[in-house]
Write an enzyme that holds these catalytic residues in place. Structure first.
Site, PDB file in Angstrom:
ATOM      1  N   SER A   1      27.011  43.004 -87.814  1.00  0.00           N
ATOM      2  CA  SER A   1      27.401  44.413 -87.743  1.00  0.00           C
ATOM      3  C   SER A   1      28.635  44.594 -86.857  1.00  0.00           C
ATOM      4  O   SER A   1      29.446  45.490 -87.099  1.00  0.00           O
ATOM      5  CB  SER A   1      26.238  45.257 -87.220  1.00  0.00           C
ATOM      6  OG  SER A   1      25.855  44.803 -85.947  1.00  0.00           O
TER       7      SER A   1
ATOM      8  N   GLY B   1      21.666  39.583 -86.856  1.00  0.00           N
ATOM      9  CA  GLY B   1      22.323  38.371 -87.355  1.00  0.00           C
ATOM     10  C   GLY B   1      23.074  38.608 -88.650  1.00  0.00           C
ATOM     11  O   GLY B   1      23.380  37.661 -89.380  1.00  0.00           O
TER      12      GLY B   1
ATOM     13  N   ASP C   1      32.653  35.685 -89.367  1.00  0.00           N
ATOM     14  CA  ASP C   1      32.144  37.017 -89.698  1.00  0.00           C
ATOM     15  C   ASP C   1      33.270  37.959 -90.115  1.00  0.00           C
ATOM     16  O   ASP C   1      33.139  38.722 -91.079  1.00  0.00           O
ATOM     17  CB  ASP C   1      31.364  37.590 -88.514  1.00  0.00           C
ATOM     18  CG  ASP C   1      30.159  36.719 -88.161  1.00  0.00           C
ATOM     19  OD1 ASP C   1      29.812  35.838 -88.966  1.00  0.00           O
ATOM     20  OD2 ASP C   1      29.584  36.913 -87.079  1.00  0.00           O
TER      21      ASP C   1
ATOM     22  N   GLY D   1      22.302  43.469 -84.177  1.00  0.00           N
ATOM     23  CA  GLY D   1      21.506  42.403 -83.561  1.00  0.00           C
ATOM     24  C   GLY D   1      20.603  41.671 -84.542  1.00  0.00           C
ATOM     25  O   GLY D   1      19.753  40.883 -84.134  1.00  0.00           O
TER      26      GLY D   1
ATOM     27  N   ASP E   1      31.831  27.218 -87.405  1.00  0.00           N
ATOM     28  CA  ASP E   1      33.163  27.859 -87.466  1.00  0.00           C
ATOM     29  C   ASP E   1      34.003  27.568 -86.220  1.00  0.00           C
ATOM     30  O   ASP E   1      35.174  27.225 -86.321  1.00  0.00           O
ATOM     31  CB  ASP E   1      33.085  29.360 -87.790  1.00  0.00           C
ATOM     32  CG  ASP E   1      32.326  30.223 -86.795  1.00  0.00           C
ATOM     33  OD1 ASP E   1      31.669  29.676 -85.884  1.00  0.00           O
ATOM     34  OD2 ASP E   1      32.400  31.467 -86.933  1.00  0.00           O
TER      35      ASP E   1
ATOM     36  N   SER F   1      29.919  57.514 -82.613  1.00  0.00           N
ATOM     37  CA  SER F   1      29.081  56.727 -83.523  1.00  0.00           C
ATOM     38  C   SER F   1      27.729  57.389 -83.720  1.00  0.00           C
ATOM     39  O   SER F   1      27.087  57.813 -82.754  1.00  0.00           O
ATOM     40  CB  SER F   1      28.880  55.320 -82.951  1.00  0.00           C
ATOM     41  OG  SER F   1      27.804  54.695 -83.614  1.00  0.00           O
TER      42      SER F   1
ATOM     43  N   GLU G   1      37.174  40.516 -80.594  1.00  0.00           N
ATOM     44  CA  GLU G   1      35.824  40.084 -80.204  1.00  0.00           C
ATOM     45  C   GLU G   1      35.882  39.053 -79.065  1.00  0.00           C
ATOM     46  O   GLU G   1      35.147  39.137 -78.096  1.00  0.00           O
ATOM     47  CB  GLU G   1      35.114  39.488 -81.430  1.00  0.00           C
ATOM     48  CG  GLU G   1      33.736  38.987 -81.132  1.00  0.00           C
ATOM     49  CD  GLU G   1      32.655  39.636 -81.975  1.00  0.00           C
ATOM     50  OE1 GLU G   1      32.964  40.375 -82.923  1.00  0.00           O
ATOM     51  OE2 GLU G   1      31.478  39.402 -81.664  1.00  0.00           O
TER      52      GLU G   1
HETATM   53  C1  GAF Z   1      27.874  34.481 -84.993  1.00  0.00           C
HETATM   54  C2  GAF Z   1      29.367  34.317 -84.710  1.00  0.00           C
HETATM   55  F1  GAF Z   1      29.974  35.541 -84.617  1.00  0.00           F
HETATM   56  C3  GAF Z   1      30.040  33.477 -85.787  1.00  0.00           C
HETATM   57  O1  GAF Z   1      31.388  33.244 -85.434  1.00  0.00           O
HETATM   58  C4  GAF Z   1      29.304  32.157 -86.020  1.00  0.00           C
HETATM   59  O2  GAF Z   1      29.576  31.233 -85.000  1.00  0.00           O
HETATM   60  C5  GAF Z   1      27.796  32.398 -86.161  1.00  0.00           C
HETATM   61  O3  GAF Z   1      27.275  33.197 -85.109  1.00  0.00           O
HETATM   62  C6  GAF Z   1      27.024  31.109 -86.216  1.00  0.00           C
HETATM   63  O4  GAF Z   1      27.395  30.422 -87.351  1.00  0.00           O
HETATM   64  O5  GAF Z   1      27.665  35.236 -86.144  1.00  0.00           O
END
Ligand code: GAF
Length: 384
Positions: free
Chosen positions: A130, A127, A175, A125, A40, A70, A163
């Site tokens: 979240s 992957g 994401d 964490g 990305d 939270s 972010e």
């Molecule tokens: C994380 C990042 F937030 C995404 O932008 C992307 O780069 C990913 O790692 C790896 O594909 O989720």
């Protein structure tokens, strides 16, 4: 937990903490990336889908500035005035919701005073994105509550900015795009250069298959520097090859032969080959050939493990074990260094895969992986 149950739970928390009913509850899902990792931020292609699990936010107007609480960090009630928010002033989880408010305000969508309670049924964490789900649920809540007319692609951009600039992690747009744009029963083929996307039908159950999400229980944080280092290597490779980004190498892995540094060559080769795999998987899905996608998933894992070097031992064992027990393909998903693996498998093989994974982890004295079947679900929405 269903999004409805999560919405009820967070609304109850809101009432307990702020002493009144919330004006509404908003939800944004986590995501699984079917294929296309570390592409990305290279202007490339990704193919994620939304999970049924995610982050729910109960919110109401009023209070003094922005106040966030939270359930996952219940000790902290954090308050800040919108005008005092600035990158670097906040650490930890509050940086995500308050960074979203900062990003909206900076773009001219100034949110009024708001109280927010947050709950999630998605592990942090792992992957599964979240943090993007948190940003996007808060972004939708603030926009709806204060009548800010932000269209979703703009909200994707502003959540990514939160972010990148407020939290300080140089992620791409995958994401946030998945959280806000995915449709149930579909993966999202996203061109990260143009920002344009297409829904691609993904209904594994109808093909007699399941997509297992195998949480290896190893946790990582994108803030630990290794993600940023991978991104810098890709940028250095693009400069050395004289292109704006690695997306601009259309002829495949041979395009990277001109790189003298073997490490940069491997990093770039992953990105170039992964972009091609994403487009090939999207084509197979459009033709209804889901099982044929498996081999490309496994090739993607090998590339992330050997060329991009972001896999981890528990992921490699999960991939090998799942395939040996009947999966048609498997790969790590997301940024790497910990988190989850996905396996595409015939429904008839699921029980064998589960036992084989428990046995393989048990033999190594690793805690058992947590395994669930993922159903491509709706993107972010208001729940009440
Ligand atoms: C994380 C990042 F937030 C995404 O932008 C992307 O780069 C990913 O790692 C790896 O594909 O989720």
């Amino acid at each position: 937990m269903s999004p409805r149950d999560l919405a009820d739970a967070v609304a109850r928390d809101y009432a307990d903490i702020f002493g009144e009913e919330p004006a509404g509850v908003w939800f944004a899902p986590g995501r699984v990336n079917l294929i296309g990792d570390h592409t990305d931020y290279n202007d490339g292609f990704v193919l994620p889908f939304a999970l049924a699990s995610g982050v729910a936010v109960a919110a109401g107007r009023g209070g003094d500035g922005l106040t966030v609480w939270s359930r996952q960090w219940p000790g902290d009630l954090v308050t800040a005035a919108v005008d005092e928010l600035a990158p670097g002033r906040l650490d930890g989880w509050p940086a995500y919701p308050l960074g979203m408010a900062w990003s909206l305000a900076r773009a001219g969508y100034r949110p009024g005073d708001t109280s927010i309670a947050i709950d999630a049924d998605l592990p942090a964490g792992a992957g599964l994105s979240s943090s993007a789900a948190l940003e996007c649920a808060v972004g939708l809540a603030l926009a709806d509550l204060h009548g800010l007319r932000v269209v979703r692609p703009e909200l994707v951009r502003l959540a990514s900015k939160a972010e990148n600039e407020f939290v300080g992690v140089p992620t791409g747009i995958m994401d946030q795009s998945a959280a806000l744009l995915c449709q149930a029963g579909n993966a999202l083929l996203l061109d990260c250069r143009s920002g344009t996307s297409d829904d691609v039908s993904l209904e594994p159950g109808a093909a007699g298959l399941a997509i297992l999400v195998i949480d290896t229980q190893i946790r990582r944080a994108l803030t630990d520097g290794r993600y940023a280092q991978r991104r810098r290597s890709c940028e250095a490779a693009a400069v050395a090859l004289g292109v704006a980004s690695l997306r601009d190498l259309p002829d495949g892995p041979d395009d990277v032969a001109g790189l003298d540094d073997p490490e940069l060559r491997r990093r770039a080769r992953h990105v170039v080959s992964e972009n091609r795999r994403v487009l090939a998987v999207a084509d197979l899905l459009r033709r209804g050939e889901l099982a044929a996608v498996g081999v490309l998933l496994t090739e993607s894992h090998a590339s992330l493990r050997d060329d991009f070097e972001v896999s981890w031992p528990e992921a490699d064992v999960a991939v090998e074990t799942a395939i040996a027990a009947g999966a048609v393909g498997a790969r790590m998903t997301g940024g790497g260094f910990g988190g989850a693996v996905i396996a595409l498998a015939p429904l008839a093989a699921l029980a064998d895969i589960g036992s084989a994974l428990s046995a393989a982890y048990g033999r190594r004295d690793w805690p058992s992986p947590v395994i669930a079947s993922a159903v491509p679900s709706h993107g972010a929405r208001r729940l009440r």
